[in-house]
Write an enzyme that holds these catalytic residues in place. Structure first.
Site, short mmCIF file in Angstrom:
data_model
loop_
_atom_site.label_atom_id
_atom_site.label_comp_id
_atom_site.label_asym_id
_atom_site.label_seq_id
_atom_site.Cartn_x
_atom_site.Cartn_y
_atom_site.Cartn_z
N HIS A 34 0.55 -1.50 0.01
CA HIS A 34 -0.08 0.07 -0.08
C HIS A 34 0.95 1.49 0.38
O HIS A 34 0.79 1.93 -0.71
CB HIS A 34 -1.01 0.03 0.70
N GLU A 35 1.67 1.10 0.90
CA GLU A 35 2.61 2.43 1.03
C GLU A 35 3.39 2.53 -0.60
O GLU A 35 3.93 3.87 -0.51
CB GLU A 35 3.56 2.18 2.58
N HIS A 77 1.90 4.78 -2.81
CA HIS A 77 2.57 6.05 -2.92
C HIS A 77 3.57 6.43 -3.15
O HIS A 77 4.00 7.39 -4.03
CB HIS A 77 2.08 6.22 -1.03
#
Length: 372
Positions: A67-68, A71
């Site tokens: 998920h990170e 980004h």
């Protein structure tokens, strides 16, 4: 930001680490899953319950890393470097070197994480369906991870800063108002409102009989509230320091001492006599390093007379020198990022002054007292 971390390695060149608080959540999540499996699937052996519980927890936190990473990949495509990805008690955070310069970039960077989580949810649900005829434990593992990733994505899309949804909201408001500051304040206000709702709901749930769930929800609300308030505080600090340059606040009477001088001479002839707390170490006009009380305390007193300053000084390469024209807001961000309290001010390779947090705080206090 996170000083107590264990480095795991790099993914796509980005350092990945675990904050110590992550282990608390890992144990709690694993035990919670094992308890749930024991209730729902009493036919499973204890080893299977614990094995699936541990594997589910590990894959959950791998999902958080991905998920990170979503980004981070988009941020790097926008020209923003990513310093590290860190797992901690509330999940994970990608530490980027600066905020995006355009609303479009902010929107795309913020949206990338939830998109990854939704894709992972779909992948795990598909895996669960594929394994259903052959392995109940793996079927259940896929179900849990699909559900958790879906919840993770949906939760992060709540429009409360600093969640991803709050950053998406900031991008929209930034675009609508034409002001980064205005968009940030409005998104932070929304984040604080949502945080209070979490706290109130947590108290209600706790007094309704489900104490642990209520406590956890209230804790999340408190974290969101603190983060949203900190964002506004940082914005106020940047506003107060805007337009003021490093050379306006730096001190020009800092100690500048030659390499080869002993720590004993530094302490006895300079620090104790002047009350100063640091000194620049030079060779001619070339900066060698910076020595502070922290470096002095690390040297046993019996070795002060035989230890030269350059042996314990912070090397010049690690000092993050700033130019006289750099704004104080950017200097403070650099200090926070690099966890340093002083930076040398250098023009054309020559030291012209020293700037510490003390000078920055003096500027802030004066401007606050004058109400400007």
């Amino acid at each position: 930001m996170f000083t107590q971390t264990i480095r795991l390695g790099r993914i796509l060149g980005i350092p990945v680490g675990i904050h110590y608080s992550w282990f608390i959540v890992f144990v709690l999540v694993t035990l919670s899953l094992v308890t749930q499996f024991a209730t729902d699937y009493p036919g499973w052996a204890k080893g299977v319950q614990y094995g699936v519980g541990v594997l589910t927890s590990l894959l959950l936190f791998l999902s958080v890393v991905l998920h990170e990473l979503g980004h981070s990949v988009v941020a790097r495509r926008k020209g923003i470097q990513v310093r590290a990805i860190t797992l901690f008690v509330f999940g994970g955070v990608a530490q980027i070197e600066r905020e995006p310069s355009r609303p479009k970039d902010e929107f795309q960077i913020a949206a990338a994480g939830p998109v990854v989580s939704f894709l992972l949810a779909g992948a795990f649900f598909s895996f669960s369906r594929f394994m259903e005829p052959t392995s109940e434990p793996l079927h259940v593992l896929g179900q849990w991870l699909g559900r958790i990733n879906f919840i993770l994505a949906a939760f992060n899309l709540i429009p409360g800063f600093p969640l991803d949804g709050g950053r998406i909201l900031r991008a929209v408001l930034w675009r609508a108002t034409g002001s980064y500051d205005r968009g940030t304040r409005l998104a932070s206000a929304a984040g604080q409102g949502i945080a209070y709702l979490f706290i109130v709901a947590g108290v209600w749930i706790a007094f309704s009989g489900n104490f642990m769930s209520g406590l956890w929800m209230g804790f999340i609300g408190w974290f969101l509230l603190s983060a949203a308030q900190a964002t506004v505080a940082q914005l106020d600090v940047r506003r107060l320091l805007r337009g003021i340059r490093a050379e306006d606040a730096m001190t020009t009477d800092c100690l500048i001492l030659p390499r080869g001088m002993s720590v004993a001479e530094l302490v006895e002839e300079h620090l104790l006599r002047t009350g100063r707390r640091c000194a620049l170490v030079v060779e001619g006009e070339r900066l060698v390093g910076l020595i502070t009380l922290h470096q002095v305390r690390r040297v046993p007193r019996s070795e002060w007379t035989v230890t030269p300053l350059e042996a314990v000084a912070i090397p010049e390469a690690e000092l993050y020198a700033v130019s006289p024209e750099m704004e104080l807001a950017d200097v403070l961000a650099l200090m926070d990022d690099r966890q340093v309290n002083q930076v040398p001010v250098v023009r054309n390779g020559r030291i012209v002054g020293l700037l510490g947090r003390e000078q920055l705080m003096h500027v802030l206090r004066t401007r606050l007292e004058l109400g400007v």
